[in-house]
Design a protein around this motif. Structure first.
Motif, short mmCIF file in Angstrom:
data_model
loop_
_atom_site.label_atom_id
_atom_site.label_comp_id
_atom_site.label_asym_id
_atom_site.label_seq_id
_atom_site.Cartn_x
_atom_site.Cartn_y
_atom_site.Cartn_z
N ILE A 282 0.83 -1.21 0.00
CA ILE A 282 0.00 0.00 0.00
C ILE A 282 0.86 1.25 0.00
N LEU A 283 1.91 1.24 0.79
CA LEU A 283 2.80 2.41 0.83
C LEU A 283 3.44 2.65 -0.53
N VAL A 284 3.87 1.58 -1.18
CA VAL A 284 4.51 1.72 -2.49
C VAL A 284 3.51 2.23 -3.52
N ILE A 285 2.28 1.66 -3.52
CA ILE A 285 1.26 2.09 -4.48
C ILE A 285 0.86 3.54 -4.24
N ASP A 286 0.73 3.92 -2.99
CA ASP A 286 0.35 5.29 -2.66
C ASP A 286 1.39 6.28 -3.18
N ARG A 287 2.65 5.91 -3.03
CA ARG A 287 3.73 6.84 -3.42
C ARG A 287 3.86 6.94 -4.94
N THR A 288 3.71 5.79 -5.63
CA THR A 288 3.97 5.78 -7.07
C THR A 288 2.73 6.04 -7.93
N ILE A 289 1.52 5.79 -7.40
CA ILE A 289 0.30 5.91 -8.22
C ILE A 289 -0.72 6.87 -7.61
N LEU A 290 -1.12 6.59 -6.37
CA LEU A 290 -2.24 7.32 -5.79
C LEU A 290 -1.93 8.80 -5.60
N LYS A 291 -0.75 9.10 -5.21
CA LYS A 291 -0.38 10.50 -5.00
C LYS A 291 -0.50 11.29 -6.30
N ARG A 292 -0.10 10.70 -7.41
CA ARG A 292 -0.18 11.36 -8.69
C ARG A 292 -1.65 11.49 -9.16
N LEU A 293 -2.43 10.46 -8.85
CA LEU A 293 -3.86 10.55 -9.20
C LEU A 293 -4.57 11.64 -8.42
N ARG A 294 -4.20 11.81 -7.16
CA ARG A 294 -4.81 12.88 -6.35
C ARG A 294 -4.46 14.25 -6.92
N LYS A 295 -3.26 14.38 -7.38
CA LYS A 295 -2.85 15.65 -8.00
C LYS A 295 -3.66 15.91 -9.27
N LEU A 296 -3.85 14.85 -10.07
CA LEU A 296 -4.62 14.98 -11.30
C LEU A 296 -6.08 15.33 -11.00
N TYR A 297 -6.64 14.69 -9.98
CA TYR A 297 -8.04 14.97 -9.60
C TYR A 297 -8.19 16.42 -9.13
N SER A 298 -7.25 16.90 -8.32
CA SER A 298 -7.34 18.27 -7.81
C SER A 298 -7.32 19.27 -8.96
N PHE A 299 -6.48 18.98 -9.99
CA PHE A 299 -6.41 19.89 -11.13
C PHE A 299 -7.74 19.91 -11.89
#
Length: 818
Positions: A282-299
């Protein structure tokens, strides 16, 4: 639920599913293995017990044969010497041989000597009764023992297992004959059971059992397991051959318990490792995928709020997320270009609407917010109306025509119709009525699929509707008479055929003498005749009745939701006006009319056919009709034979019609009755003149000939299409109510109603008018005769109607009495 939490749940659920499958498989394999080991140990121990029991039995067998094949024992059975007992059967012998019992029997089974011995306490005991009972029951088995044969087995003695062996007693050289039997027995005491416990490491118990409870399995074992203990039982047959002896082994489940504890320890260690791996993933997925998706959603969220299509986003990497960011940037660029196209399109739309004088409207369904462009509002003078008034005027108007706009908008919103397309009228501010075409469509839906927005246009179609109305009137109107034409009537009748519950009547009329007028005086005079009858039809009918020119000289009237009496009244009005009018025309105005009422599932074409047939029958009674030529020809032939017959027929016609009117006959029935009254004696044209005109009473032979005139008249009418419908009345007009008439002796209501009417009227007229063969009587005398024959010769009900009309002065006048 956020994507981060969803990812955690998905990974955790997947890992747990794998863990459950693995742990289940391991548990299944381990448990099955442990259970199999337990079963193998139990079976092995039972084999050991069986071997030790067989070893003890073989040892005793050796002892038995040594004693049974000894000459001293053989001689002891024969002479029963006390020395053998004193020397060989002391207590020490039992102790040395570890025996608890010895018995000596002769060949008859009689006990020569028997002794029991308690090895534990060192005292002599008696022989148990169960052993004596067995010996008494087993004489046949004993007699079968030969040579070194040994009968061996266990027997429960005083609730204790005892090994018993039996052999025949012979000399040492084993030569027959045997001279008795030796029985020895040994209890399986506690020391032996303890020995079994030590060898098998189990707790062994040997006891008796009820044969009905002995249910061994296929391998001879019955195994019962609890959480901490396993108990296995086998059932052994005793000397009687019954499974009365059970050997039970009890064992603690140490191997199973240890295996379960090991499995539980492994489970917790495995789960701890699994959750550690899940957390790392989960930590690896959050760092490599989810964090970037959250940035894309915010935009994207910010762009949606600010409607900013000029912003762009940058995400590093070459995976699908970075490609999605690039696609969003490209989409925003396309939206920006589309905005420009929309602005240009809106400008072109505005200019088009101004050029065509059409209106544009936009309705938000949620709050019923309605927008109508200002150019349309200025055109119709509605600038001062608010949104509610505009909505009521254009979408919920007061119904002044056939408009269905009230339902059409609802159907479009519900999705029953894809498009709104309605024509209806509204009033401008100055009071002028205009027709508009309202077209629209749902263009926007919410997330649940419900419509949010409807847009459309208004078009002024007043000129078009005026032209359509003029064309409609022309297409459904007869140009000469101003009445509706056949096309219009067929359209109305077609709509009525579509409704089973529709109720209506049809009058079919045929103008008499039109062809003659056209041929003789010209078509202008014929047209005047058509216009004149059209005006009479209009005056005679109500506004709700539909009058149409069906063709040439034929007219049709459709009467809805009225009874038959109403139709008869219209027919009377039409014929009355035709008789009383004095048109400036070369021929007398008359029209033949037939009526028919819809019944059951008949279609309009069937009703028209019936009305047309009745019209042609009525035409026979119109003197100006060409169809009446047949009637005139027959009347002329009949009346030439007897002038009185013509006058008689005329009187009967008038009186019969009046009775029919009083009884509520339809016009069709009155026409039939009138025609029947005129031609009821048509058969007399075949009667010789010397009989018909004879002044004296007819002879029997002449009377038989005279009575045939009703049958002759029936055949004449039956062969004439215009008269076939009254043939049955002509045949039966001399039948009597009591059944004594001719030719068929019909009785009561078997006689047609019209024949019953004519019978009364004919008799009254004959009585009150002079004939060559009789003088007339007074009306009072004729009335008395009718009353006397009521119920015999005449129908009593119709007699009452006739007398009522007569007494009121509505039946007999100077025109019909001599």
């Amino acid at each position: 639920m956020g994507i981060r939490l969803k990812t955690f749940f998905v990974i955790t659920a997947g890992a747990l599913a794998v863990a459950l499958v693995m742990l289940g498989a391991i548990r299944m394999f381990l448990i099955d293995n442990l259970l199999s080991q337990e079963d193998q140990i139990i079976k092995q121990n039972y084999k050991s017990i069986s071997i030790m029991l067989n070893s003890r039995q073989n040892s005793l067998k050796s002892t038995l044969l040594d004693w049974a094949k000894w000459d001293d024992t053989f001689n002891f059975i024969r002479d029963d010497n006390q020395a053998y007992i004193n020397n060989n059967l002391q207590n020490s012998t039992f102790t040395d041989l570890s025996l608890n019992m010895m018995m000596f029997l002769n060949n008859d089974g009689k006990v020569i000597y028997a002794k029991g011995y308690d090895l534990e306490n060192g005292v002599k005991t008696s022989i148990d009764s169960s052993i004596i009972s067995y010996i008494n029951k087993s004489q046949k088995k004993l007699s079968g023992i030969q040579g070194n044969d040994v009968l061996a087995g266990m027997l429960m003695v005083s609730n204790r297992p005892m090994i018993i062996l039996i052999s025949s007693i012979t000399q040492s050289n084993e030569k027959p004959p045997a001279d008795g039997y030796l029985i020895i027995g040994q209890y399986l005491d506690k020391s032996f059971l303890n020995y079994l416990d030590d060898v098998t490491h189990e707790t062994i118990d040997i006891g008796s059992v009820n044969p009905s409870q002995a249910t061994p399995s296929d391998d001879g074992l019955v195994i019962k397991k609890s959480q901490t203990l396993i108990m296995a039982t086998t059932y052994v047959k005793d000397l009687n051959g019954n499974p009365d002896i059970s050997i039970t082994m009890k064992r603690e489940r140490n191997i199973y318990d240890q295996g379960i504890k090991t499995l539980n320890l492994f489970r917790w260690v495995f789960l701890a490792g699994l959750f550690t791996i899940i957390l790392i993933c989960i930590l690896v997925i959050d760092r490599t995928i989810l964090k970037r998706l959250r940035k894309l959603y915010s935009f994207v969220h910010e762009v949606g709020i600010r409607k900013d299509v000029w912003s762009r986003i940058e995400l590093s990497g070459k995976d699908e997320i970075s490609k999605l960011a690039t696609a969003i940037n490209h989409m925003l660029e396309e939206i920006k270009m589309a905005y420009k196209d929309i602005e240009e399109g809106e400008e072109r739309f505005r200019l088009t609407m101004e050029a065509t004088n059409d209106g544009f409207w936009d309705l938000r369904i949620e709050d019923m917010n309605l927008y109508i462009n200002s150019e349309w509002l200025r055109l119709v003078g509605d600038e001062t109306l608010d949104q509610d008034d505009l909505y009521k005027k254009y979408f919920r108007p007061v119904k002044v025509d056939e408009s269905t706009i009230n339902n059409a908008l609802d159907e479009c919103i519900r999705g029953d119709k894809e498009y709104l397309h309605e024509e209806y009228s509204v009033f401008k501010n100055n009071g002028e009525q205009i027709w508009i075409l309202n077209r629209g469509k749902v263009v926007e839906y919410d997330s649940s699929g419900k419509p949010k927005r409807v847009v459309g246009t208004f078009s002024d179609i007043t000129t078009q509707k005026r032209i359509e109305q003029e064309l409609y009137i022309l297409s459904y109107t007869d140009k000469l008479t101003g009445l509706k034409n056949r096309a219009y009537m067929e359209k109305v009748l077609e709509s009525l055929d579509g409704s089973i519950e529709s109720k209506y009547q049809i009058l079919m009329g045929d103008l008499n003498g039109l062809k003659y007028t056209n041929d003789t005086y010209g078509h202008n005079q014929g047209d005047k005749l058509l216009c004149q009858i059209s005006e009479i039809l209009k005056r005679s009918c109500s506004v709700s009745d539909i009058i149409a020119r069906w063709g040439g000289d034929e007219f049709i009237i459709l009467i809805k939701d009225k009874d038959q009496s109403y139709c008869q009244e219209i027919i009377k009005k039409i014929k009355s006006e035709c008789r009383n009018i004095s048109p400036n025309l070369p021929v007398k105005l008359s029209i033949a009319i037939g009526s028919a009422e819809k019944n059951g599932n008949y279609k309009s074409k069937d009703i028209i056919k019936i009305a047309e047939e009745r019209m042609y029958q009525n035409k026979l009674l119109e003197s100006t009709s060409l169809r009446s030529s047949t009637l005139l020809s027959l009347e002329r032939t009949l009346f030439e034979k007897d002038q009185e017959t013509e006058e008689h027929a005329a009187r009967l016609k008038i009186m019969c019609v009046k009775i029919g009117e009083e009884m509520g006959f339809s016009q069709y029935e009155l026409d039939e009755l009138a025609l029947f009254a005129m031609l009821h004696d048509i058969g007399k044209i075949a009667i010789p003149d010397h009989i018909l005109m004879k002044p004296d009473k007819l002879s029997a032979e002449e009377w038989d000939i005279m009575k045939k005139h009703s049958e002759i008249g029936f055949r004449i009418a039956e062969s004439t299409p215009e008269l076939s419908h009254i043939a049955k009345y002509i045949l039966s007009h001399h039948e009597r109510y009591d059944g004594k008439g001719y030719p068929n002796s019909l009785k009561g209501e078997q006689i047609p109603k019209m024949a019953r009417i004519l019978s009364i009227v004919d008799s009254f007229d004959v009585m009150t008018n002079t004939r060559p063969y009789k003088a007339a009587v007074s009306v009072e005398e004729a009335i008395e005769e009718l009353k006397a024959c009521s119920g015999k010769q005449f129908d009593p009900v119709i007699v009452e109607v006739f007398l009522k009309l007569l007494m009121n002065g509505n039946l007999v006048d100077n025109n019909i009495t001599s």
